[in-house]
Design a protein around this motif. Structure first.
Motif, PDB file in Angstrom:
ATOM      1  N   THR A   1       7.829   4.592   1.359  1.00  0.00           N
ATOM      2  CA  THR A   1       7.584   3.150   1.312  1.00  0.00           C
ATOM      3  C   THR A   1       8.007   2.500   2.618  1.00  0.00           C
ATOM      4  O   THR A   1       9.134   2.695   3.094  1.00  0.00           O
ATOM      5  CB  THR A   1       8.343   2.510   0.141  1.00  0.00           C
TER       6      THR A   1
ATOM      7  N   GLU B   1       0.834  -1.206   0.000  1.00  0.00           N
ATOM      8  CA  GLU B   1       0.000   0.000   0.000  1.00  0.00           C
ATOM      9  C   GLU B   1       0.868   1.256   0.000  1.00  0.00           C
ATOM     10  O   GLU B   1       0.603   2.213  -0.735  1.00  0.00           O
ATOM     11  CB  GLU B   1      -0.930  -0.006   1.207  1.00  0.00           C
ATOM     12  N   SER B   2       1.925   1.268   0.801  1.00  0.00           N
ATOM     13  CA  SER B   2       2.824   2.419   0.828  1.00  0.00           C
ATOM     14  C   SER B   2       3.656   2.490  -0.452  1.00  0.00           C
ATOM     15  O   SER B   2       4.014   3.579  -0.915  1.00  0.00           O
ATOM     16  CB  SER B   2       3.741   2.360   2.056  1.00  0.00           C
TER      17      SER B   2
ATOM     18  N   GLN C   1       2.650   1.800  -3.415  1.00  0.00           N
ATOM     19  CA  GLN C   1       1.807   2.330  -4.482  1.00  0.00           C
ATOM     20  C   GLN C   1       1.314   3.744  -4.217  1.00  0.00           C
ATOM     21  O   GLN C   1       0.624   4.317  -5.051  1.00  0.00           O
ATOM     22  CB  GLN C   1       0.612   1.388  -4.688  1.00  0.00           C
ATOM     23  N   ASN C   2       1.686   4.309  -3.069  1.00  0.00           N
ATOM     24  CA  ASN C   2       1.265   5.663  -2.713  1.00  0.00           C
ATOM     25  C   ASN C   2       2.468   6.599  -2.792  1.00  0.00           C
ATOM     26  O   ASN C   2       3.383   6.537  -1.974  1.00  0.00           O
ATOM     27  CB  ASN C   2       0.685   5.663  -1.294  1.00  0.00           C
ATOM     28  N   ASP C   3       2.485   7.464  -3.788  1.00  0.00           N
ATOM     29  CA  ASP C   3       3.618   8.356  -4.007  1.00  0.00           C
ATOM     30  C   ASP C   3       3.736   9.441  -2.938  1.00  0.00           C
ATOM     31  O   ASP C   3       4.760  10.123  -2.857  1.00  0.00           O
ATOM     32  CB  ASP C   3       3.506   9.032  -5.381  1.00  0.00           C
ATOM     33  N   GLU C   4       2.719   9.603  -2.118  1.00  0.00           N
ATOM     34  CA  GLU C   4       2.713  10.676  -1.129  1.00  0.00           C
ATOM     35  C   GLU C   4       3.309  10.252   0.218  1.00  0.00           C
ATOM     36  O   GLU C   4       3.479  11.077   1.107  1.00  0.00           O
ATOM     37  CB  GLU C   4       1.284  11.182  -0.919  1.00  0.00           C
ATOM     38  N   VAL C   5       3.611   8.968   0.376  1.00  0.00           N
ATOM     39  CA  VAL C   5       4.184   8.489   1.637  1.00  0.00           C
ATOM     40  C   VAL C   5       5.458   7.714   1.347  1.00  0.00           C
ATOM     41  O   VAL C   5       5.662   7.202   0.244  1.00  0.00           O
ATOM     42  CB  VAL C   5       3.196   7.590   2.414  1.00  0.00           C
TER      43      VAL C   5
END
Length: 275
Positions: A68, A59-60, A62-66
């Protein structure tokens, strides 16, 4: 006629038990761990048979705002053990001295007997990959954010940038000091010792290389979306050793046993029941 029929029966049973072929040898496959996330950066400590891996939170990822989220684990006797006092990102084994090194976002660490990481070098450096050649007291470290490659001399605690390797996302080094890597081009290359210009391997699709290692016979093995290949310094054409029906994330060897990870699973391939 009976011995011939018996041979057919034995061959049929073996093919059912051992349907996986690696380098023209039959293997069984067992799932040794099911876990939420993407297990990658596999490495085996042959002294203990521990399998170390990095677990990436998808999940992290695939989230560019957080940032990894990654955790370092030891798989021991079928049980995953989290190394919880460090933000581990990779591991390497010094076989000669039976030491396990952990790359973290705050330097290089060594694993102690209580499964804790003790800092040893490169304070404040964000190390995303490490590789320990068998024949030298050195570690190759890939340092974020440029993913530049450095050689860490473990005796003198010094680092030296590797020239002519602009960056690396996966890396392995054979016993002749040839460096195999993938960089921004998304193609796999080798920088031969004492040369300045890397050589690109052909026949491997762009952006399909997933993991790379060196087996106990000093063969460089690359895991890609469609299978496993042997890379040689004297040929630009890889030799395909195995077809895969999944996208790999990590690869490691322990003598004749082969470990390959993918999303949520680590597989062990073995010849024991096929001989």
């Amino acid at each position: 006629m009976l011995p011939y029929l018996l041979l057919i029966v034995i061959s049929s049973v073996t093919s059912e038990l051992c349907p996986y072929v690696y380098d023209n040898q039959s293997y069984t496959r067992t799932s040794i761990l099911t876990i939420k996330g993407l297990p990658t950066n596999l490495v085996v400590n042959p002294h203990t048979n521990d399998l170390l891996f990095t677990l990436i939170d998808l999940e992290s990822l695939q989230n560019d705002e957080v940032q990894t989220k990654m955790d370092q684990y030891i798989l021991r006797n079928g049980e995953p053990i989290k190394i919880d006092n460090v933000n581990g990102q990779d591991a390497a084994v010094d076989i000669n001295y039976n030491k396990v090194y952990i790359a973290s976002d705050d330097g290089l660490n060594v694993l102690n007997k209580t499964n804790k990481a003790n800092f040893v070098s490169l304070k404040d450096e964000d190390i995303v990959q490490i590789y320990k050649p068998r024949n030298k007291d050195e570690i190759y470290a890939v340092i974020y954010p440029e993913n530049e490659v450095y050689i860490i001399n473990l005796k003198r605690n010094e680092k030296k940038k590797v020239d002519y390797v602009p960056c690396a996302y996966i890396i392995a080094v054979d016993e002749e000091d040839n460096i195999y890597y993938e960089c921004d081009s998304k193609y796999v290359k080798v920088l031969l010792k004492d040369f300045q210009e890397p050589i690109e391997f052909v026949g491997i699709a762009k952006n399909t290389a997933r993991a790379i290692t060196v087996d106990s016979n000093n063969r460089v093995i690359l895991a890609t979306n469609d299978g496993l290949y042997q890379l040689r310094p004297d040929s630009v054409i890889p030799k395909k050793l195995m077809q895969l029906d999944f996208i790999p994330a990590g690869i490691a060897f322990n003598e004749d046993d082969l470990y390959i990870s993918t999303n949520s699973i680590i597989y062990k391939y073995s010849q024991t029941e096929c001989e």
